[in-house]
Design a protein around this motif. Structure first.
Motif, PDB file in Angstrom:
ATOM      1  N   UNK A  62       0.582  -1.053   0.291  1.00  0.00           N
ATOM      2  CA  UNK A  62      -0.351  -0.151  -0.232  1.00  0.00           C
ATOM      3  C   UNK A  62       1.049   1.171  -0.355  1.00  0.00           C
ATOM      4  N   UNK A  63       2.098   1.180   0.980  1.00  0.00           N
ATOM      5  CA  UNK A  63       2.357   2.824   0.842  1.00  0.00           C
ATOM      6  C   UNK A  63       3.569   2.720  -0.565  1.00  0.00           C
ATOM      7  N   UNK A  64       4.078   1.236  -0.500  1.00  0.00           N
ATOM      8  CA  UNK A  64       5.200   1.690  -2.274  1.00  0.00           C
ATOM      9  C   UNK A  64       4.157   1.907  -3.565  1.00  0.00           C
ATOM     10  N   UNK A  69       1.923   6.228  -7.218  1.00  0.00           N
ATOM     11  CA  UNK A  69       1.306   7.103  -7.885  1.00  0.00           C
ATOM     12  C   UNK A  69       1.426   7.808  -8.089  1.00  0.00           C
ATOM     13  N   UNK A  70       2.382   8.869  -7.363  1.00  0.00           N
ATOM     14  CA  UNK A  70       2.533  10.972  -7.258  1.00  0.00           C
ATOM     15  C   UNK A  70       4.772  10.075  -7.661  1.00  0.00           C
ATOM     16  N   UNK A  71       5.150   9.468  -7.891  1.00  0.00           N
ATOM     17  CA  UNK A  71       6.349   9.562  -8.443  1.00  0.00           C
ATOM     18  C   UNK A  71       6.842  10.667  -9.389  1.00  0.00           C
ATOM     19  N   UNK A  72       7.723  11.198  -9.362  1.00  0.00           N
ATOM     20  CA  UNK A  72       8.625  12.107 -10.318  1.00  0.00           C
ATOM     21  C   UNK A  72       9.661  11.330 -10.717  1.00  0.00           C
ATOM     22  N   UNK A  73      10.353  11.549 -12.084  1.00  0.00           N
ATOM     23  CA  UNK A  73      11.940  11.386 -12.251  1.00  0.00           C
ATOM     24  C   UNK A  73      12.992  11.787 -11.056  1.00  0.00           C
ATOM     25  N   UNK A  74      13.674  11.164 -10.680  1.00  0.00           N
ATOM     26  CA  UNK A  74      14.851  11.510  -9.503  1.00  0.00           C
ATOM     27  C   UNK A  74      14.219  11.729  -8.385  1.00  0.00           C
ATOM     28  N   UNK A  92      11.286  -1.036   0.115  1.00  0.00           N
ATOM     29  CA  UNK A  92      10.742  -1.511  -1.024  1.00  0.00           C
ATOM     30  C   UNK A  92       9.536   0.476  -1.579  1.00  0.00           C
ATOM     31  N   UNK A  93       9.459   0.976  -0.935  1.00  0.00           N
ATOM     32  CA  UNK A  93       9.318   2.527  -1.863  1.00  0.00           C
ATOM     33  C   UNK A  93      10.219   2.883  -2.679  1.00  0.00           C
ATOM     34  N   UNK A  94      12.227   2.775  -3.251  1.00  0.00           N
ATOM     35  CA  UNK A  94      12.419   3.020  -3.999  1.00  0.00           C
ATOM     36  C   UNK A  94      12.705   2.255  -5.202  1.00  0.00           C
ATOM     37  N   UNK A 212      -5.084   1.202  -0.510  1.00  0.00           N
ATOM     38  CA  UNK A 212      -5.430   2.393  -1.098  1.00  0.00           C
ATOM     39  C   UNK A 212      -6.687   2.917  -1.451  1.00  0.00           C
ATOM     40  N   UNK A 213      -5.975   4.199  -1.112  1.00  0.00           N
ATOM     41  CA  UNK A 213      -7.469   4.623  -1.065  1.00  0.00           C
ATOM     42  C   UNK A 213      -7.631   6.456  -1.241  1.00  0.00           C
ATOM     43  N   UNK A 214      -8.004   6.964  -2.507  1.00  0.00           N
ATOM     44  CA  UNK A 214      -7.780   7.645  -2.969  1.00  0.00           C
ATOM     45  C   UNK A 214      -8.616   8.946  -3.120  1.00  0.00           C
ATOM     46  N   UNK A 215      -7.835  10.109  -2.205  1.00  0.00           N
ATOM     47  CA  UNK A 215      -9.268  10.824  -1.850  1.00  0.00           C
ATOM     48  C   UNK A 215     -10.390  11.247  -2.914  1.00  0.00           C
ATOM     49  N   UNK A 216      -9.429  11.643  -4.286  1.00  0.00           N
ATOM     50  CA  UNK A 216      -9.798  12.518  -5.682  1.00  0.00           C
ATOM     51  C   UNK A 216      -9.460  11.209  -6.517  1.00  0.00           C
ATOM     52  N   UNK A 217     -10.831  10.787  -6.945  1.00  0.00           N
ATOM     53  CA  UNK A 217     -10.894   9.440  -7.485  1.00  0.00           C
ATOM     54  C   UNK A 217     -10.054  10.199  -9.205  1.00  0.00           C
TER      55      UNK A 217
END
Length: 348
Positions: A62-64, A69-74, A92-94, A212-217
């Motif tokens: 869930x965390x990773x 979902x919000x990752x950006x390059x670098x 794991x997140x990295x 994983x719950x997104x407040x904005x679908x």
């Protein structure tokens, strides 16, 4: 006397019954069953708005995947230096984001807004060599059993918004934090500026149920592909739905959380009354951190008490003598008052 972890507890009878009941017959797969949709509606009711819900198998997933979902390059995500994401998820997140986590200081396991602002300032958006800020994550409840109040969450979310960063909440013990604050799920999340929640049920009476719950679908459009690519799309997802169905029905999830919190408070009173131990800090949810005389630790374990030694958190003001050690005790929905009182007698 099992206080090692709420992960050690089994499944609540109502959740086990729901799994058994939904084991028979046929249902469409991959999250498309009637039960899956019913649980999604239940999440909408809990959060008082339409949300996007995605079942996964573990809190680390869930965390990773939230970070993916919000990752950006670098990309750089900011979290407390003792957050589970940075200390206990083996990178794991990295691994999933190809980014990194930046540790941020704060007392008693909570991000300090000033420290967060300073940490973000080390990554100017146009400075290509340092990477670029991607997200902020807070843990509710924290790894040392403390709870962010609403003002603290809002202060952090204001900083995140000012820098254009989404705010994630690691809610492995979401219900315990909510029960401690006695507010609504909406107030503790999107009304306070939280964008994504890792919603945990496993520690609080479920067999294996995380989401994983997104407040904005609208922000979750790519997440089905992220989840699939990470091997977290369950074919028989109705068995996670069956757990959440019972967990959320008639407030069971808050009932179990209130119970485990109450057992922790009861345990803390025994610690305070003992000459052999003292509290490192006051518990706010279902984790208690006593400092116990070393001579007593072996005696307690020999009598059947299960708990862990614990390293003092960064910046802790607790003074530990050479004849003492810090420990962690975790209560659960299955902890009984008799079990706590028996431990209290041994401790005394």
């Amino acid at each position: 006397m099992i206080f090692a972890s709420d992960n050690w507890a089994g499944a609540h009878p109502k959740i086990a019954e729901s799994l058994t009941r939904h084991a028979a017959g046929f249902a469409s797969a991959y999250g498309s069953s009637d039960l899956d949709k019913q649980v999604e509606r239940a999440f909408n009711e809990i959060f008082e708005r339409e949300v996007a819900v995605f079942f996964v198998g573990t809190g680390t997933a869930a965390n990773s995947l939230s970070m993916s979902a919000v990752a950006r390059p670098a990309g750089v995500a900011f979290c407390h230096r003792e957050a589970h994401m940075i200390a206990d998820e083996a990178g794991a997140p990295e691994y999933f984001t190809h980014g990194r986590l930046c540790p941020v200081d704060g007392p008693l396991g909570k991000l300090e807004p000033e420290a967060l602002e300073a940490a973000i300032s080390h990554y100017p958006p146009q400075f290509i060599h340092s990477g670029q800020p991607a997200a902020v994550s807070i843990t509710q409840t924290t790894e040392i059993g403390t709870v962010y109040d609403l003002d603290s969450i809002r202060a952090i979310s204001e900083i995140a918004r000012r820098h254009g960063l989404p705010l994630h909440m690691d809610g492995a013990r979401f219900a315990n934090g909510l029960a401690s604050l006695d507010v609504s799920a909406a107030e503790m999340t999107w009304k306070s500026g939280v964008d994504i929640v890792s919603f945990g049920g496993t520690k609080n009476g479920c067999w294996c149920a995380e989401a994983v719950v997104f407040m904005d679908p609208d922000k979750a459009r790519d997440f089905p592909f992220i989840r699939k690519r990470a091997a977290q799309l369950f074919s028989k997802s109705r068995f996670i739905a069956a757990q959440f169905d019972a967990y959320l029905k008639d407030g069971l999830w808050l009932e179990t959380a209130r119970h485990s919190n109450a057992m922790a408070a009861r345990l803390a009173r025994h610690v305070e009354a003992s000459a052999n131990a003292r509290l490192a800090w006051a518990p706010q949810a279902n984790e208690v951190f006593p400092i116990i005389k070393l001579s007593k630790v072996d005696e307690l374990k020999g009598a059947g008490a299960a708990f862990y030694p614990w390293h003092p958190p960064h910046g802790s003001a607790a003074e530990i003598g050479s004849d003492e050690t810090m420990t962690r005790f975790v209560t659960s929905f299955a902890t009984t008052g008799a079990e706590v009182d028996r431990f209290g007698e041994l401790l005394a």
